[in-house]
Motif scaffolding. Sequence first.
Motif, PDB file in Angstrom:
ATOM      1  N   TYR A  17      -2.443   5.751   5.969  1.00  0.00           N
ATOM      2  CA  TYR A  17      -2.867   5.351   7.309  1.00  0.00           C
ATOM      3  C   TYR A  17      -4.255   5.907   7.598  1.00  0.00           C
ATOM      4  CZ  TYR A  17      -1.513  10.111   8.594  1.00  0.00           C
ATOM      5  OH  TYR A  17      -1.411  11.474   8.662  1.00  0.00           O
ATOM      6  N   THR A  18      -4.889   5.296   8.577  1.00  0.00           N
ATOM      7  CA  THR A  18      -6.185   5.743   9.056  1.00  0.00           C
ATOM      8  C   THR A  18      -6.076   6.031  10.546  1.00  0.00           C
ATOM      9  OG1 THR A  18      -7.323   4.386   7.407  1.00  0.00           O
ATOM     10  CG2 THR A  18      -8.631   5.109   9.319  1.00  0.00           C
TER      11      THR A  18
ATOM     12  N   THR B  65      -4.183   6.711  20.797  1.00  0.00           N
ATOM     13  CA  THR B  65      -4.348   6.843  19.354  1.00  0.00           C
ATOM     14  C   THR B  65      -3.337   5.996  18.591  1.00  0.00           C
ATOM     15  OG1 THR B  65      -2.877   8.772  19.318  1.00  0.00           O
ATOM     16  CG2 THR B  65      -5.246   9.201  19.559  1.00  0.00           C
ATOM     17  N   VAL B  66      -3.649   5.794  17.319  1.00  0.00           N
ATOM     18  CA  VAL B  66      -2.749   5.104  16.401  1.00  0.00           C
ATOM     19  C   VAL B  66      -3.097   5.557  14.988  1.00  0.00           C
ATOM     20  CG1 VAL B  66      -4.233   3.065  16.085  1.00  0.00           C
ATOM     21  CG2 VAL B  66      -1.757   2.867  15.770  1.00  0.00           C
ATOM     22  N   ASN B  67      -2.107   5.578  14.117  1.00  0.00           N
ATOM     23  CA  ASN B  67      -2.331   5.773  12.692  1.00  0.00           C
ATOM     24  C   ASN B  67      -2.157   4.401  12.054  1.00  0.00           C
ATOM     25  OD1 ASN B  67      -2.728   8.545  12.932  1.00  0.00           O
ATOM     26  ND2 ASN B  67      -0.558   8.972  12.746  1.00  0.00           N
ATOM     27  N   ALA B  68      -3.270   3.744  11.786  1.00  0.00           N
ATOM     28  CA  ALA B  68      -3.258   2.334  11.382  1.00  0.00           C
ATOM     29  C   ALA B  68      -3.070   2.152   9.883  1.00  0.00           C
ATOM     30  CB  ALA B  68      -4.570   1.675  11.811  1.00  0.00           C
ATOM     31  N   SER B  69      -2.269   1.154   9.541  1.00  0.00           N
ATOM     32  CA  SER B  69      -2.167   0.735   8.140  1.00  0.00           C
ATOM     33  C   SER B  69      -3.475   0.050   7.760  1.00  0.00           C
ATOM     34  CB  SER B  69      -1.005  -0.246   7.974  1.00  0.00           C
ATOM     35  OG  SER B  69      -1.293  -1.459   8.655  1.00  0.00           O
TER      36      SER B  69
ATOM     37  N   ARG C 170      -8.992   8.130   5.900  1.00  0.00           N
ATOM     38  CA  ARG C 170      -7.684   7.607   5.470  1.00  0.00           C
ATOM     39  C   ARG C 170      -6.859   8.745   4.874  1.00  0.00           C
ATOM     40  NH1 ARG C 170      -5.781   4.586   0.619  1.00  0.00           N
ATOM     41  NH2 ARG C 170      -4.510   2.833   1.327  1.00  0.00           N
ATOM     42  N   LYS C 171      -5.575   8.751   5.199  1.00  0.00           N
ATOM     43  CA  LYS C 171      -4.683   9.819   4.757  1.00  0.00           C
ATOM     44  C   LYS C 171      -3.475   9.235   4.036  1.00  0.00           C
ATOM     45  CE  LYS C 171      -5.973  12.689   8.701  1.00  0.00           C
ATOM     46  NZ  LYS C 171      -6.939  13.477   7.995  1.00  0.00           N
ATOM     47  N   GLU C 172      -2.880  10.063   3.181  1.00  0.00           N
ATOM     48  CA  GLU C 172      -1.632   9.710   2.508  1.00  0.00           C
ATOM     49  C   GLU C 172      -0.627  10.803   2.807  1.00  0.00           C
ATOM     50  OE1 GLU C 172      -1.805   8.424  -1.567  1.00  0.00           O
ATOM     51  OE2 GLU C 172      -3.916   7.862  -1.325  1.00  0.00           O
TER      52      GLU C 172
ATOM     53  N   THR D 143       0.815  -1.224   0.000  1.00  0.00           N
ATOM     54  CA  THR D 143       0.000   0.000   0.000  1.00  0.00           C
ATOM     55  C   THR D 143       0.846   1.270   0.000  1.00  0.00           C
ATOM     56  OG1 THR D 143      -0.181   0.059   2.418  1.00  0.00           O
ATOM     57  CG2 THR D 143      -1.899  -1.154   1.214  1.00  0.00           C
ATOM     58  N   TYR D 144       2.155   1.139   0.069  1.00  0.00           N
ATOM     59  CA  TYR D 144       3.056   2.293   0.128  1.00  0.00           C
ATOM     60  C   TYR D 144       3.732   2.522  -1.225  1.00  0.00           C
ATOM     61  CZ  TYR D 144       3.115   2.710   5.275  1.00  0.00           C
ATOM     62  OH  TYR D 144       2.787   2.917   6.586  1.00  0.00           O
ATOM     63  N   THR D 145       4.071   3.779  -1.509  1.00  0.00           N
ATOM     64  CA  THR D 145       4.904   4.091  -2.667  1.00  0.00           C
ATOM     65  C   THR D 145       6.357   3.781  -2.295  1.00  0.00           C
ATOM     66  OG1 THR D 145       5.374   6.357  -1.983  1.00  0.00           O
ATOM     67  CG2 THR D 145       3.358   5.992  -3.298  1.00  0.00           C
TER      68      THR D 145
END
Length: 151
Positions: A144-145, A114-118, A136-138, A31-33
Amino acid sequence: MEIIVRELREDELKEASDLIFKTFYKYILPTYTMDGVEFFRDRTSPISLKMNTYDRSIVIYGAFVGTTLAGVLGSKGTNHICMFFTKNEYMGQGIGRKLFNHFLSRTNPNEPVTVNASDYGIPIYKKLGFEVSDERKEENGTVYTPMKFKK
């Protein structure tokens, strides 16, 4: 199976970095560049982990089965999970739950957890009691969400 959770020592950070990247590579990398992969690798390299644990900007807990490092959880501040990985062969055996409960016992009860989840991590965090708190953010080639723990 006895699982011991404790803060990692400096001499264990290379092993933690290897565990993190192997798990990341298998489950999250798609899911990552390429920029995101490089960004993630830089943030979780042994030298980066050493610098960030030295100045206490992050704390990394390890879950051990005997002498084997089976999982890691890193926190930024007292209440934000910045990394959470379990070795593939130990998934589904309570390692993550034990790490999370250890972390949770050390959080500030007056602040949200909190967490920024994959994408891969969202169902895992939901199982632990988190809910999605934003879209969801990039950023920096990563996706991450944002999620918050429901107390």
